[in-house]
Design an enzyme around this catalytic site. Structure first.
Site, PDB file in Angstrom:
ATOM      1  N   ASN A 110      35.601  41.576  36.839  1.00  0.00           N
ATOM      2  CA  ASN A 110      35.903  40.183  36.505  1.00  0.00           C
ATOM      3  C   ASN A 110      35.059  39.182  37.285  1.00  0.00           C
ATOM      4  O   ASN A 110      34.539  38.219  36.722  1.00  0.00           O
ATOM      5  CB  ASN A 110      37.385  39.901  36.742  1.00  0.00           C
ATOM      6  CG  ASN A 110      38.275  40.532  35.693  1.00  0.00           C
ATOM      7  OD1 ASN A 110      37.839  40.773  34.566  1.00  0.00           O
ATOM      8  ND2 ASN A 110      39.514  40.814  36.041  1.00  0.00           N
ATOM      9  N   VAL A 111      34.910  39.390  38.597  1.00  0.00           N
ATOM     10  CA  VAL A 111      34.133  38.442  39.402  1.00  0.00           C
ATOM     11  C   VAL A 111      32.664  38.494  39.015  1.00  0.00           C
ATOM     12  O   VAL A 111      32.022  37.462  38.777  1.00  0.00           O
ATOM     13  CB  VAL A 111      34.296  38.716  40.910  1.00  0.00           C
ATOM     14  CG1 VAL A 111      33.369  37.804  41.718  1.00  0.00           C
ATOM     15  CG2 VAL A 111      35.733  38.499  41.349  1.00  0.00           C
TER      16      VAL A 111
ATOM     17  N   ARG B 297      43.587  42.884  52.818  1.00  0.00           N
ATOM     18  CA  ARG B 297      42.137  43.079  52.729  1.00  0.00           C
ATOM     19  C   ARG B 297      41.689  44.266  53.589  1.00  0.00           C
ATOM     20  O   ARG B 297      40.758  44.977  53.240  1.00  0.00           O
ATOM     21  CB  ARG B 297      41.408  41.801  53.154  1.00  0.00           C
ATOM     22  CG  ARG B 297      41.467  40.695  52.108  1.00  0.00           C
ATOM     23  CD  ARG B 297      40.620  39.497  52.505  1.00  0.00           C
ATOM     24  NE  ARG B 297      40.554  38.530  51.419  1.00  0.00           N
ATOM     25  CZ  ARG B 297      41.432  37.570  51.215  1.00  0.00           C
ATOM     26  NH1 ARG B 297      42.470  37.456  52.026  1.00  0.00           N
ATOM     27  NH2 ARG B 297      41.300  36.725  50.211  1.00  0.00           N
TER      28      ARG B 297
ATOM     29  N   VAL C   7      30.486  39.261  48.037  1.00  0.00           N
ATOM     30  CA  VAL C   7      31.805  38.791  47.623  1.00  0.00           C
ATOM     31  C   VAL C   7      32.862  39.880  47.832  1.00  0.00           C
ATOM     32  O   VAL C   7      34.048  39.600  47.898  1.00  0.00           O
ATOM     33  CB  VAL C   7      31.787  38.339  46.141  1.00  0.00           C
ATOM     34  CG1 VAL C   7      33.149  37.844  45.688  1.00  0.00           C
ATOM     35  CG2 VAL C   7      30.743  37.244  45.932  1.00  0.00           C
TER      36      VAL C   7
ATOM     37  N   ASN D 188      35.458  42.572  49.226  1.00  0.00           N
ATOM     38  CA  ASN D 188      36.412  42.488  50.337  1.00  0.00           C
ATOM     39  C   ASN D 188      36.569  43.820  51.071  1.00  0.00           C
ATOM     40  O   ASN D 188      36.343  44.862  50.475  1.00  0.00           O
ATOM     41  CB  ASN D 188      37.781  42.031  49.815  1.00  0.00           C
ATOM     42  CG  ASN D 188      37.833  40.527  49.605  1.00  0.00           C
ATOM     43  OD1 ASN D 188      37.382  39.762  50.440  1.00  0.00           O
ATOM     44  ND2 ASN D 188      38.380  40.108  48.476  1.00  0.00           N
TER      45      ASN D 188
ATOM     46  N   HIS E 238      37.666  35.652  56.245  1.00  0.00           N
ATOM     47  CA  HIS E 238      38.261  35.482  54.921  1.00  0.00           C
ATOM     48  C   HIS E 238      39.508  36.357  54.844  1.00  0.00           C
ATOM     49  O   HIS E 238      39.477  37.491  54.392  1.00  0.00           O
ATOM     50  CB  HIS E 238      37.249  35.889  53.855  1.00  0.00           C
ATOM     51  CG  HIS E 238      37.732  35.681  52.448  1.00  0.00           C
ATOM     52  ND1 HIS E 238      38.208  34.473  51.989  1.00  0.00           N
ATOM     53  CD2 HIS E 238      37.803  36.528  51.389  1.00  0.00           C
ATOM     54  CE1 HIS E 238      38.531  34.585  50.711  1.00  0.00           C
ATOM     55  NE2 HIS E 238      38.304  35.832  50.333  1.00  0.00           N
TER      56      HIS E 238
END
Length: 310
Positions: free
Chosen positions: A10-11, A87, A117, A119, A174
């Site tokens: 999806n990303v 994460r 991007v 994780n 993050h």
């Protein structure tokens, strides 16, 4: 300009579509391990060109030959988060993925800039840095742009104002230890402390920290991708167009904020050279301590992955 996007989930797929619609490259290569998925999604996107009026070529592949000579490599590959998964739970499974795709991609594009991007974000950026052998300026994590976007959104919702008038910085790792810096949070130049009571500010800070898991809990079978892909593409736009944008990104620090040899979210100047400068802003003691604690968490995880990369 040639851009490779690794990971057709999806990303990655959404980022690819945003890149071609903004015409940020002459060619975008979408890579995935599942045969048929990158080819099908790339063709589907390319067929939208007559409607969206872009001339960017979109290629899907399971190999890396087609990626040769890329200027930017966007790494989105990895296992997604599931409800109840932190994460850090992703650490072992995604280290091997990011290690492998980085080595493959940089062998074909030795002069590229890498944006990560996957994780856990800051640690996977470290993995890409180590395995690529690239200078620190050319390996960047997409963290603070997304976290800041979420914080700005929640503030705009709370005050019923335009998100365009909200400015903020979210620093640190993050994850749960991120540091939304209230001191630099303003609405049309007005400090947030003059517009909201402290308890509401604290609630928005907490929601920003849990922004990713809030969406995971809603979706149940996936994680966020619209805002993450938009954030990554904003970084790509800054690099492609040499905009010298000031953005909070996961960058390798060498003494700034009293931190050394770790990737953590800090304000950077982003341009054609990648991270062209790490800006050191004044933080109060609480925020500085929180940033140190966040960096320490990232370092602990990096020590774990060092053994995995042997």
């Amino acid at each position: 300009m040639k851009i490779t996007v690794i990971g057709a989930g999806n990303v990655g797929a959404t980022a690819t579509q945003r890149i071609v619609e903004k015409q940020l490259a002459r060619e975008v290569v979408l890579v995935d391990v599942v045969d048929g998925v990158p080819q099908g999604k790339a063709l589907d996107m390319y067929e939208s060109a007559p409607v969206e009026l872009f001339d960017t070529r979109v290629v899907g592949t399971t190999g890396y030959e087609e990626t040769a000579g890329s200027d930017i490599i966007l790494i989105t590959a990895g296992r997604p988060r599931k409800p109840g998964m932190s994460r850090d739970d992703l650490l072992a499974m995604n280290t091997e993925i990011v290690k492998t795709v980085t080595e493959e991609a940089v062998s074909k594009s030795p002069n590229a800039i890498i944006i990560v991007v996957s994780n856990p974000l800051d640690v996977m950026t470290y993995v890409a840095y180590v395995r690529s052998g690239f200078p620190k300026e050319r390996v960047i994590g997409m963290a603070g742009v997304l976290d800041t976007a979420r914080f700005r959104t929640f503030i705009a919702m709370e005050l019923n104002v335009s998100v365009q008038d909200v400015n903020a910085f979210v620093l640190g790792g993050h994850g749960d230890s991120m540091v939304p810096v209230v001191k630099y949070t303003t609405v049309a130049g007005i400090p947030i402390s003059e517009l909201l009571p402290q308890d509401r500010i604290a609630a928005l800070v907490d929601r920003a920290r849990k922004g990713g898991i809030e969406i995971v809990n809603y979706l149940k079978t996936g994680s966020a991708y619209y805002a993450p892909s938009a954030s990554a593409v904003e970084m790509i736009d800054a690099i492609v167009n040499d905009r010298k944008r000031i953005m909070p990104c996961s960058a390798y620090v060498t003494g700034q904020y009293g931190l050394n040899d770790v990737f953590v979210g800090v304000p950077v100047k982003l341009g054609r050279g990648g991270v062209e400068q790490v800006l050191e802003i004044n933080l109060d003691e609480a925020d500085r301590n929180a940033l140190q604690a966040s960096a320490n968490e990232v370092k602990e995880s990096c020590e774990k992955v060092n053994s995995m990369m042997q």
